[in-house]
Design a protein around this motif. Structure first.
Motif, PDB file in Angstrom:
ATOM      1  N   ALA A  34       5.048 -35.339  -2.507  1.00  0.00           N
ATOM      2  CA  ALA A  34       5.941 -34.464  -3.280  1.00  0.00           C
ATOM      3  C   ALA A  34       6.790 -33.606  -2.352  1.00  0.00           C
ATOM      4  CB  ALA A  34       5.118 -33.579  -4.218  1.00  0.00           C
ATOM      5  N   ASN A  35       6.193 -33.112  -1.256  1.00  0.00           N
ATOM      6  CA  ASN A  35       6.963 -32.287  -0.320  1.00  0.00           C
ATOM      7  C   ASN A  35       8.042 -33.105   0.370  1.00  0.00           C
ATOM      8  OD1 ASN A  35       6.857 -29.427   0.908  1.00  0.00           O
ATOM      9  ND2 ASN A  35       7.116 -30.749   2.691  1.00  0.00           N
ATOM     10  N   ARG A  54      -2.121 -34.841   8.560  1.00  0.00           N
ATOM     11  CA  ARG A  54      -1.466 -33.807   7.747  1.00  0.00           C
ATOM     12  C   ARG A  54      -0.585 -32.906   8.604  1.00  0.00           C
ATOM     13  NH1 ARG A  54      -5.893 -35.189   4.981  1.00  0.00           N
ATOM     14  NH2 ARG A  54      -5.655 -35.391   2.707  1.00  0.00           N
ATOM     15  N   ASP A  55      -1.016 -32.645   9.830  1.00  0.00           N
ATOM     16  CA  ASP A  55      -0.177 -31.871  10.748  1.00  0.00           C
ATOM     17  C   ASP A  55       1.034 -32.689  11.190  1.00  0.00           C
ATOM     18  OD1 ASP A  55      -1.711 -29.512  10.743  1.00  0.00           O
ATOM     19  OD2 ASP A  55      -3.121 -30.388  12.165  1.00  0.00           O
ATOM     20  N   PHE A  93       7.033 -33.550  10.764  1.00  0.00           N
ATOM     21  CA  PHE A  93       8.216 -34.278  10.329  1.00  0.00           C
ATOM     22  C   PHE A  93       8.991 -33.505   9.255  1.00  0.00           C
ATOM     23  CE2 PHE A  93       5.811 -37.954  12.095  1.00  0.00           C
ATOM     24  CZ  PHE A  93       6.748 -38.320  13.047  1.00  0.00           C
ATOM     25  N   SER A  94       8.294 -32.709   8.467  1.00  0.00           N
ATOM     26  CA  SER A  94       8.978 -31.868   7.482  1.00  0.00           C
ATOM     27  C   SER A  94       9.864 -30.831   8.173  1.00  0.00           C
ATOM     28  CB  SER A  94       7.953 -31.161   6.587  1.00  0.00           C
ATOM     29  OG  SER A  94       8.590 -30.309   5.660  1.00  0.00           O
ATOM     30  N   VAL A  95       9.307 -30.183   9.216  1.00  0.00           N
ATOM     31  CA  VAL A  95      10.094 -29.194   9.962  1.00  0.00           C
ATOM     32  C   VAL A  95      11.236 -29.886  10.710  1.00  0.00           C
ATOM     33  CG1 VAL A  95      10.025 -27.394  11.741  1.00  0.00           C
ATOM     34  CG2 VAL A  95       8.084 -27.684  10.194  1.00  0.00           C
ATOM     35  N   ALA A 127      11.305 -39.867   5.857  1.00  0.00           N
ATOM     36  CA  ALA A 127      10.644 -41.154   5.615  1.00  0.00           C
ATOM     37  C   ALA A 127       9.273 -41.190   6.290  1.00  0.00           C
ATOM     38  CB  ALA A 127      11.524 -42.294   6.117  1.00  0.00           C
ATOM     39  N   GLU A 128       9.169 -40.630   7.497  1.00  0.00           N
ATOM     40  CA  GLU A 128       7.888 -40.575   8.192  1.00  0.00           C
ATOM     41  C   GLU A 128       6.905 -39.677   7.441  1.00  0.00           C
ATOM     42  OE1 GLU A 128       6.487 -42.007  11.135  1.00  0.00           O
ATOM     43  OE2 GLU A 128       8.047 -43.401  10.508  1.00  0.00           O
ATOM     44  N   GLU A 129       7.418 -38.554   6.950  1.00  0.00           N
ATOM     45  CA  GLU A 129       6.577 -37.640   6.180  1.00  0.00           C
ATOM     46  C   GLU A 129       6.031 -38.350   4.935  1.00  0.00           C
ATOM     47  OE1 GLU A 129       6.995 -33.334   3.846  1.00  0.00           O
ATOM     48  OE2 GLU A 129       8.778 -34.355   4.651  1.00  0.00           O
TER      49      GLU A 129
END
Length: 446
Positions: free
Chosen positions: A105-106, A63-64, A69-71, A89-91
């Motif tokens: 969803a994020n 989850r971290d 990857f989101s940041v 894509a990784e997220e």
């Protein structure tokens, strides 16, 4: 809010701030949240830190890893869109591997932000709707708030201010339900901007800023309070409360300088100098202009250096140094100055009794304003024509959009050829066209 002036920051200080606490393994989630906060203020510096951390990512909880990857997608969105898409894509891969609908969803929301940055509204809307549907199936109220905020802001961008505010009010309620201070801050900040965009909403927006600052004070991260002050500056300025706006912006500049996030400082100091000129504080305007010129030259920002020198000349004229002031102004490329700047010059000349010259400059300012108005009208007309074509030819919308962009590019190039430098100067002077919002290319919902 918000084109995109990159925000680099002093790497030694950022690294020190991020790594003074215990080892990453002890509090990865909290440190990633701090990195996300810095990403609004220092995109380049945050990216550099993320790259340093890349070898460690595989050792973290998944989850971290998804948050990382989101940041990463966020800070590469403007400069390296292929890297941003790969990070999304990784997220998403991690979310599907964990069967975690919140992460998936994020990732869809991050992909929507990216397509929005690419000006692909169809793909952005599609991913936003998928994110909304999936978020609604979760009990993650903070995520639901983030998605609904984005829907509301999309409505506002389309000119539906009241409807957008309704969505944002729903997001505020969801954020409150989540109990998460960052989600609540995000929603309150978006609400303040939405109110400010409505006719007569500035005063209510300013009241919302007080609530926003109170919420920011409860968040143990470095960033939210100064982001609240940044919003306060913009909203107070639009409400005509110059003193309050100036005080807020002074805090923003001082914070950036303290943290060595210097890339935006010259632009912000130019805005402070403009405020000082309007308040007839000419000595302060002179000091700020000289400081911003020095900082701009140090970073190679020649356009901002010229604008700073122009303001320096205005201040000198008002301070009685007519020859030195005019020499400073005439040494810059006067054609890159917008109508407001030329009018400011004319008023200064009129103030010292050079009425004939002032009239000549006033005439140039009127021509500049007319050129800008005509160009804007042509752009809006062309956009309406393109949208009508897209509606009539839905099955070929993607191809038509590409063609319309090409036609629009040629149209704008022809219409704005004489005003190109003016446009560049306008972006720098007003700081609006660039998400020199400290967030400034970022969505307010992020």
């Amino acid at each position: 809010m918000f084109c995109n002036i990159p925000r680099m920051l002093g790497m030694p200080l950022l690294a020190a701030m991020l790594f003074q606490a215990p080892a990453w393994g002890q509090d990865v989630s909290a440190r990633l949240e701090q990195l996300r906060e810095f990403s609004y203020l220092a995109t380049g510096g945050t990216l550099a830190e993320l790259q340093k951390l890349k070898p460690q990512v595989g050792q973290w909880p998944q989850r971290d890893q998804a948050t990382y990857f989101s940041v990463l997608s966020k800070v590469t969105r403007s400069a390296d869109r292929a890297a941003s898409l790969q990070a999304v894509a990784e997220e998403e891969r991690i979310g599907r591997q964990l069967d975690d609908e919140s992460i998936i969803a994020n990732s869809l929301l991050d992909r929507s932000y990216l397509f929005s940055a690419l000006d692909d509204r169809e793909a952005a809307s599609k991913n936003l709707e998928m994110a909304r549907q999936l978020a609604d199936q979760t009990s993650d109220f903070a995520l639901q708030a983030k998605v609904i905020l984005t829907v509301g802001q999309d409505e506002i961008r389309q000119g539906n201010g009241r409807k957008g505010l309704e969505y944002i009010d729903r997001a505020v309620a969801l954020a409150d339900k989540s109990g998460q201070p960052l989600a609540q801050f995000m929603a309150l900040r978006a609400r303040a901007y939405a109110l400010n965009g409505l006719a007569g909403g500035s005063q209510e927006a300013l009241k919302s800023i007080d609530v926003l600052k109170a919420k920011a004070a409860l968040i143990p991260l470095d960033g939210p309070m100064i982001r609240a002050r940044y919003a306060e500056w913009e909203i107070a300025e639009s409400a005509g409360q110059v003193a309050r706006a100036r005080d807020a912006l002074n805090d923003v500049v001082a914070w950036l300088q303290k943290h060595r996030m210097d890339e935006d400082v010259p632009e912000l100091q130019v805005t402070l100098a403009d405020m000082s000129l309007k308040s007839q504080d000419y000595r302060e305007a002179l000091a700020l202009s000289q400081e911003s010129k020095k900082a701009a030259l140090a970073t190679g920002n020649t356009e901002m250096a010229e604008i700073s020198q122009f303001n320096e000349g205005i201040a000198l004229i008002y301070l009685g140094q007519l020859d030195v002031g005019r020499e400073a102004i005439e040494a810059v490329n006067i054609e890159m100055m917008d109508a407001d700047a030329l009018s400011e010059y004319a008023r200064a000349l009129e103030y010292v009794g050079l009425k004939e010259l002032a009239l000549q400059v006033y005439a140039r300012a009127r021509r500049k304003a007319l050129d800008a108005s005509t160009a804007q009208s042509q752009i809006q007309k062309k956009e309406r024509e393109d949208e009508e074509l897209l509606r009539q030819n839905g099955e070929n919308s993607k191809e038509l959009r590409n063609q319309s962009k090409l036609r629009l590019a040629w149209s704008v190039a022809a219409a704005l050829a004489a005003a190109a430098l003016l446009a560049v100067a306008f972006l720098y002077r007003k700081l609006r066209a660039a998400n020199v919002k400290l967030k400034h290319s970022d969505s307010l919902a992020e």
